[in-house]
Design a protein around this motif. Structure first.
Motif, mmCIF file in Angstrom:
data_model
loop_
_atom_site.group_PDB
_atom_site.id
_atom_site.type_symbol
_atom_site.label_atom_id
_atom_site.label_comp_id
_atom_site.label_asym_id
_atom_site.label_seq_id
_atom_site.Cartn_x
_atom_site.Cartn_y
_atom_site.Cartn_z
ATOM 1 N N LEU A 1 32.595 14.915 -33.380
ATOM 2 C CA LEU A 1 33.703 14.089 -33.874
ATOM 3 C C LEU A 1 33.263 12.633 -33.991
ATOM 4 O O LEU A 1 33.579 11.961 -34.990
ATOM 5 C CB LEU A 1 34.902 14.200 -32.928
ATOM 6 C CG LEU A 1 36.073 13.242 -33.190
ATOM 7 C CD1 LEU A 1 36.629 13.423 -34.596
ATOM 8 C CD2 LEU A 1 37.161 13.437 -32.138
ATOM 9 N N HIS B 1 31.184 12.259 -37.003
ATOM 10 C CA HIS B 1 32.028 12.380 -38.191
ATOM 11 C C HIS B 1 32.741 11.062 -38.481
ATOM 12 O O HIS B 1 32.786 10.612 -39.642
ATOM 13 C CB HIS B 1 33.045 13.506 -37.974
ATOM 14 C CG HIS B 1 34.029 13.677 -39.087
ATOM 15 N ND1 HIS B 1 33.676 14.124 -40.347
ATOM 16 C CD2 HIS B 1 35.381 13.457 -39.127
ATOM 17 C CE1 HIS B 1 34.741 14.172 -41.110
ATOM 18 N NE2 HIS B 1 35.798 13.769 -40.409
ATOM 19 N N GLU B 2 33.298 10.415 -37.458
ATOM 20 C CA GLU B 2 33.995 9.148 -37.645
ATOM 21 C C GLU B 2 33.041 8.050 -38.092
ATOM 22 O O GLU B 2 33.385 7.225 -38.943
ATOM 23 C CB GLU B 2 34.716 8.751 -36.362
ATOM 24 C CG GLU B 2 35.890 9.654 -36.016
ATOM 25 C CD GLU B 2 36.671 9.183 -34.805
ATOM 26 O OE1 GLU B 2 37.825 9.617 -34.634
ATOM 27 O OE2 GLU B 2 36.127 8.380 -34.006
ATOM 28 N N VAL C 1 39.717 9.235 -36.806
ATOM 29 C CA VAL C 1 40.525 10.375 -37.222
ATOM 30 C C VAL C 1 41.765 10.405 -36.345
ATOM 31 O O VAL C 1 41.664 10.370 -35.113
ATOM 32 C CB VAL C 1 39.740 11.693 -37.102
ATOM 33 C CG1 VAL C 1 40.627 12.881 -37.443
ATOM 34 C CG2 VAL C 1 38.520 11.666 -38.009
ATOM 35 N N VAL D 1 44.488 12.745 -36.681
ATOM 36 C CA VAL D 1 45.226 14.007 -36.724
ATOM 37 C C VAL D 1 44.533 14.993 -35.803
ATOM 38 O O VAL D 1 43.326 15.226 -35.923
ATOM 39 C CB VAL D 1 45.290 14.566 -38.162
ATOM 40 C CG1 VAL D 1 46.028 15.899 -38.193
ATOM 41 C CG2 VAL D 1 45.958 13.557 -39.092
ATOM 42 N N ARG D 2 45.301 15.568 -34.863
ATOM 43 C CA ARG D 2 44.701 16.431 -33.840
ATOM 44 C C ARG D 2 43.892 17.574 -34.451
ATOM 45 O O ARG D 2 42.746 17.817 -34.037
ATOM 46 C CB ARG D 2 45.798 16.986 -32.927
ATOM 47 C CG ARG D 2 45.264 17.827 -31.780
ATOM 48 C CD ARG D 2 46.405 18.349 -30.921
ATOM 49 N NE ARG D 2 46.964 17.294 -30.082
ATOM 50 C CZ ARG D 2 46.622 17.082 -28.819
ATOM 51 N NH1 ARG D 2 45.686 17.828 -28.241
ATOM 52 N NH2 ARG D 2 47.195 16.126 -28.120
ATOM 53 N N GLU D 3 44.459 18.303 -35.397
ATOM 54 C CA GLU D 3 43.740 19.436 -35.976
ATOM 55 C C GLU D 3 42.467 18.998 -36.684
ATOM 56 O O GLU D 3 41.446 19.705 -36.645
ATOM 57 C CB GLU D 3 44.652 20.217 -36.919
ATOM 58 C CG GLU D 3 45.646 21.118 -36.212
ATOM 59 C CD GLU D 3 44.967 22.060 -35.227
ATOM 60 O OE1 GLU D 3 43.939 22.664 -35.586
ATOM 61 O OE2 GLU D 3 45.440 22.163 -34.090
ATOM 62 N N GLU D 4 42.523 17.848 -37.336
ATOM 63 C CA GLU D 4 41.319 17.338 -38.001
ATOM 64 C C GLU D 4 40.265 16.942 -36.973
ATOM 65 O O GLU D 4 39.065 17.158 -37.183
ATOM 66 C CB GLU D 4 41.670 16.160 -38.888
ATOM 67 C CG GLU D 4 40.509 15.667 -39.741
ATOM 68 C CD GLU D 4 40.877 14.512 -40.632
ATOM 69 O OE1 GLU D 4 39.950 13.837 -41.113
ATOM 70 O OE2 GLU D 4 42.087 14.271 -40.848
ATOM 71 N N MET D 5 40.712 16.377 -35.845
ATOM 72 C CA MET D 5 39.783 16.020 -34.770
ATOM 73 C C MET D 5 39.100 17.268 -34.234
ATOM 74 O O MET D 5 37.876 17.294 -34.019
ATOM 75 C CB MET D 5 40.524 15.294 -33.650
ATOM 76 C CG MET D 5 41.096 13.958 -34.023
ATOM 77 S SD MET D 5 42.160 13.256 -32.729
ATOM 78 C CE MET D 5 40.924 12.823 -31.473
ATOM 79 N N ARG E 1 38.779 20.155 -35.757
ATOM 80 C CA ARG E 1 37.949 20.757 -36.796
ATOM 81 C C ARG E 1 36.601 20.024 -36.906
ATOM 82 O O ARG E 1 35.550 20.648 -37.027
ATOM 83 C CB ARG E 1 38.700 20.723 -38.128
ATOM 84 C CG ARG E 1 38.008 21.459 -39.260
ATOM 85 C CD ARG E 1 38.959 21.734 -40.428
ATOM 86 N NE ARG E 1 39.602 20.520 -40.916
ATOM 87 C CZ ARG E 1 40.901 20.276 -40.765
ATOM 88 N NH1 ARG E 1 41.677 21.119 -40.118
ATOM 89 N NH2 ARG E 1 41.414 19.170 -41.255
ATOM 90 N N ALA E 2 36.634 18.690 -36.853
ATOM 91 C CA ALA E 2 35.402 17.924 -36.913
ATOM 92 C C ALA E 2 34.546 18.195 -35.686
ATOM 93 O O ALA E 2 33.307 18.278 -35.759
ATOM 94 C CB ALA E 2 35.704 16.432 -37.025
#
Length: 435
Positions: A405, A408-409, A423, A425-429, A431-432
């Motif tokens: 993560l 990714h950021e 990031v 959004v929890r789901e995006e976090m 997923r990353a």
């Protein structure tokens, strides 16, 4: 429990002791670092440098990060006792203290606003920013952060790690004037000298210190004589009193000796803040003079301090907003230490002091833990709690997840010419983190 500075400092001290230990850090959010990630204003990257030191701790082989695990939902205290000889609670303080005045329900909590502009994954992605004139009640660093973010333009904040939804919200805001109110005089302002000076750095924001109430009595002089930082704050404020306006489009007004007494408005929000002029009593306290002023504002922010919240299965002192403890030993309702249960950070002592003060606080707690803890866990292997959480289908985010993560950021930021884009959004976090 808690992956902010308090919990990570405690883990660091434990791993540096003479005793062979293994430490799991359970964190409710998908990312670690707590207050540093979600409580520091995005235009203060210098303070966020502490993340590098915290990262080195959670990278240690004796330490495991188990993030996205919520205490009281995914696991209970009695479950933790099966897996660990000792539990340290370090969940911090993220709720707002109340003002205790009529109409308070019409105001915003500063902590909620901070969570929004810091892209906390558990808060809505929109924030009402259609007020032209705003009041901020409080004179701590959080109050200055809120005032500065409200006053600066969205484009000024675009150099930071804010994601798109925060930028769009700040870019669209209509605020031109932010009024900061202090109940006492300037000698007792709680912001740090550096935070105060940074108010004056924006090319779009003018700082106005109003002379009304800008008085220092004998007790105030004694107070600043004992506190070097207070004298620096007072000197800066005094230099700003009576400055000629230079015509910048946004203004931050600092008002001293004005105590909020009521917020007036309707279902659409605040429309008026009523304050009362105060006078010093000679002991650092103040009293009302009866002279009241109605301020035409469209939003009020409470920035009078954070408070911790109660946790399932643990005692809680609601008045002090801390877990009752003796030097970090959690106490039951009769005042007796609860074996193997400890506390550190703001939930131990209240939201007082800077992040660095948390180290000595953690050292005190860990000192008791190391001398008092005896083996009690019946499921001692790391795989035991892993299996427990997997059985309950908890999507655990480990240190490896955090590193992905983090990368990714950073990559999002590089693509936009910035250091990082957070990031939110929890789901995006998650997923990353899975890659």
């Amino acid at each position: 429990m808690g992956g902010g500075p308090a919990g990570i400092f405690a883990a660091d001290i434990l791993t540096k002791s003479d005793i062979d230990v293994s430490v799991d850090i359970l964190e409710r959010l998908p990312a670690p670092f707590g207050l540093v990630r979600y409580g520091v204003a995005p235009d203060h990257p210098r303070i966020k440098e502490i993340v590098k030191a915290l990262h080195r701790v959670i990278a240690k082989p004796e330490v495991r990060l188990l993030a996205n695990v919520e205490y009281g939902v995914d696991i209970k205290l009695e479950d933790l006792r099966d897996f660990y000889d000792a539990v340290i609670v370090s969940t911090g303080a993220m709720a707002d203290r109340d003002l205790g005045i009529p109409g308070e329900d019409l105001s915003h909590g500063a902590a909620d606003f901070v969570s929004w502009y810091d892209a906390h994954p558990d808060v809505p992605q929109t924030w009402p920013l259609d007020a032209k004139s705003v009041a901020v009640v409080g004179v701590g660093n959080v109050a200055l952060d809120v005032a500065r973010v409200l006053a600066k333009t969205g484009d000024e904040m675009l150099t930071t790690d804010i994601p798109a939804h925060v930028y769009e919200g700040l870019k669209a805001k209509t605020t031109t004037d932010v009024h900061v109110f202090a109940r006492r005089g300037p000698a007792y302002a709680k912001f740090s000298p550096m935070e105060l000076r940074e108010l004056n750095h924006s090319p779009n924001v003018e700082v106005i210190v109003h002379p009304e109430g800008f008085d220092v009595d004998e007790h105030g002089m004694e107070h600043i004589a004992q506190h070097k930082s207070q004298k620096m704050v007072l000197d800066t404020l005094a230099n700003w009193v009576g400055r000629e306006p230079v015509g910048k489009p946004h203004r931050i007004h600092l008002h001293f000796a004005e105590a909020p007494v009521e917020i007036l408005g309707d279902e659409h929000g605040a429309a008026t803040l009523r304050t009362e002029r105060t006078r010093p009593l000679g002991d650092g306290n103040v009293e009302g003079t009866g002279q009241q002023t109605n301020w035409d504002i469209q939003a009020v922010y409470r920035a009078v301090g954070y408070r911790s919240t109660a946790l399932p299965g643990l005692p809680f002192d609601d008045r002090a907003a801390v877990i009752p403890n003796d030097g970090g030993r959690v106490l039951d309702l009769d005042g007796n230490p609860i074996p193997g249960t400890y506390v550190t950070g703001w939930i131990k002592r209240g939201p007082i002091g800077l992040i660095g003060h948390t180290k000595s606080d953690a050292a005190e707690t860990v000192g008791h833990l190391l001398t008092e803890t005896v083996p009690t866990a019946v499921l001692r292997e790391p795989g035991d709690i892993d299996a427990y959480l997997a059985e309950r289908r908890v999507d655990v985010a480990t240190f490896d997840h955090w590193e992905r993560l983090d990368q990714h950021e950073v990559a999002l930021g590089e693509a936009a010419g910035r250091t990082r884009i957070k990031v939110g959004v929890r789901e995006e976090m998650l997923r990353a983190g899975r890659g």
